[in-house]
Design a protein around this motif. Structure first.
Motif, PDB file in Angstrom:
ATOM      1  N   VAL A 117       8.634  -0.610   0.842  1.00 40.96           N
ATOM      2  CA  VAL A 117       7.880  -1.671   0.178  1.00 40.96           C
ATOM      3  C   VAL A 117       8.557  -2.037  -1.134  1.00 40.96           C
ATOM      4  O   VAL A 117       9.012  -1.176  -1.876  1.00 40.96           O
ATOM      5  CB  VAL A 117       6.430  -1.207  -0.090  1.00 40.96           C
ATOM      6  N   GLU A 118       8.585  -3.336  -1.405  1.00 43.54           N
ATOM      7  CA  GLU A 118       9.098  -3.858  -2.668  1.00 43.54           C
ATOM      8  C   GLU A 118       7.922  -4.338  -3.502  1.00 43.54           C
ATOM      9  O   GLU A 118       7.070  -5.069  -3.008  1.00 43.54           O
ATOM     10  CB  GLU A 118      10.042  -5.024  -2.383  1.00 43.54           C
ATOM     11  N   VAL A 119       7.860  -3.898  -4.752  1.00 41.21           N
ATOM     12  CA  VAL A 119       6.794  -4.328  -5.663  1.00 41.21           C
ATOM     13  C   VAL A 119       7.433  -5.142  -6.779  1.00 41.21           C
ATOM     14  O   VAL A 119       8.321  -4.665  -7.479  1.00 41.21           O
ATOM     15  CB  VAL A 119       6.040  -3.114  -6.255  1.00 41.21           C
ATOM     16  N   ASP A 120       6.960  -6.371  -6.923  1.00 37.88           N
ATOM     17  CA  ASP A 120       7.465  -7.284  -7.946  1.00 37.88           C
ATOM     18  C   ASP A 120       6.617  -7.108  -9.199  1.00 37.88           C
ATOM     19  O   ASP A 120       5.415  -7.350  -9.168  1.00 37.88           O
ATOM     20  CB  ASP A 120       7.384  -8.714  -7.425  1.00 37.88           C
ATOM     21  N   GLY A 121       7.220  -6.679 -10.288  1.00 35.37           N
ATOM     22  CA  GLY A 121       6.501  -6.477 -11.537  1.00 35.37           C
ATOM     23  C   GLY A 121       6.517  -7.679 -12.436  1.00 35.37           C
ATOM     24  O   GLY A 121       6.129  -7.588 -13.597  1.00 35.37           O
TER      25      GLY A 121
END
Length: 163
Positions: A117-121
């Motif tokens: 999973v990629e989490v965009d901050g």
């Protein structure tokens, strides 16, 4: 000194890395990356003498000088409601880079290799910058990132943690 006590232990470790690598290659194409920095040591000292330091896994920079901070996690992405705690480290990096260079990274990205999973901050970063920009002294142009006092930086950091 050897890393593993036996060939079986080494083989087990290598086998455990395969799923992480497979997920990494699904998330990113490393042939399309040209990182400006890897394992970048970042550090700043607050006026009270407290030293903040860490290591950024990867820092990307485009031709305009905009930066993206990327952090790799071998575990699984946090469940709903725990994202803010996970983004604290990324905000910390943004704060230290801001104090070091006077520019806030344009993007923060967490890659969880355990769950792919990629989490965009970015939204969290934008909220923090909006909090800082809303401060009256910033609006009047009295404070700029290079000269902002430690108390203001800490309050801004606290505000971004609460949101």
């Amino acid at each position: 000194t050897q890393l593993f006590e036996s060939p079986d232990e080494a083989e087990e470790w290598l086998a455990s890395a395969v799923p992480l690598l497979e997920k990494y290659f699904r998330l990113e194409d490393p042939t399309r990356l040209d990182p400006a920095e890897r394992e970048l040591r970042v550090e700043t000292t607050l006026e009270g003498g407290l030293v903040l330091r860490g290591y950024v896994d990867r820092l990307d920079r485009n031709a305009a000088g905009d930066t993206r901070v990327v952090d790799y996690k071998t575990g699984r992405a946090p469940g709903e409601g725990f994202e803010q705690k996970a983004l604290f480290q990324m905000r910390f990096y943004a704060l230290v880079l801001w104090r070091m260079h006077g520019r806030v990274p344009s993007m923060l990205k967490l890659l969880y290799l355990g769950s792919g999973v990629e989490v965009d901050g970015l939204n969290a970063l934008q909220r923090w910058m909006a909090t800082m920009a809303a401060r009256p002294a910033v609006q009047r142009g009295l404070l700029v990132p290079e000269r902002i006092d430690d108390a203001s930086v800490i309050k801004g950091a606290q505000a971004m943690l609460i949101r």
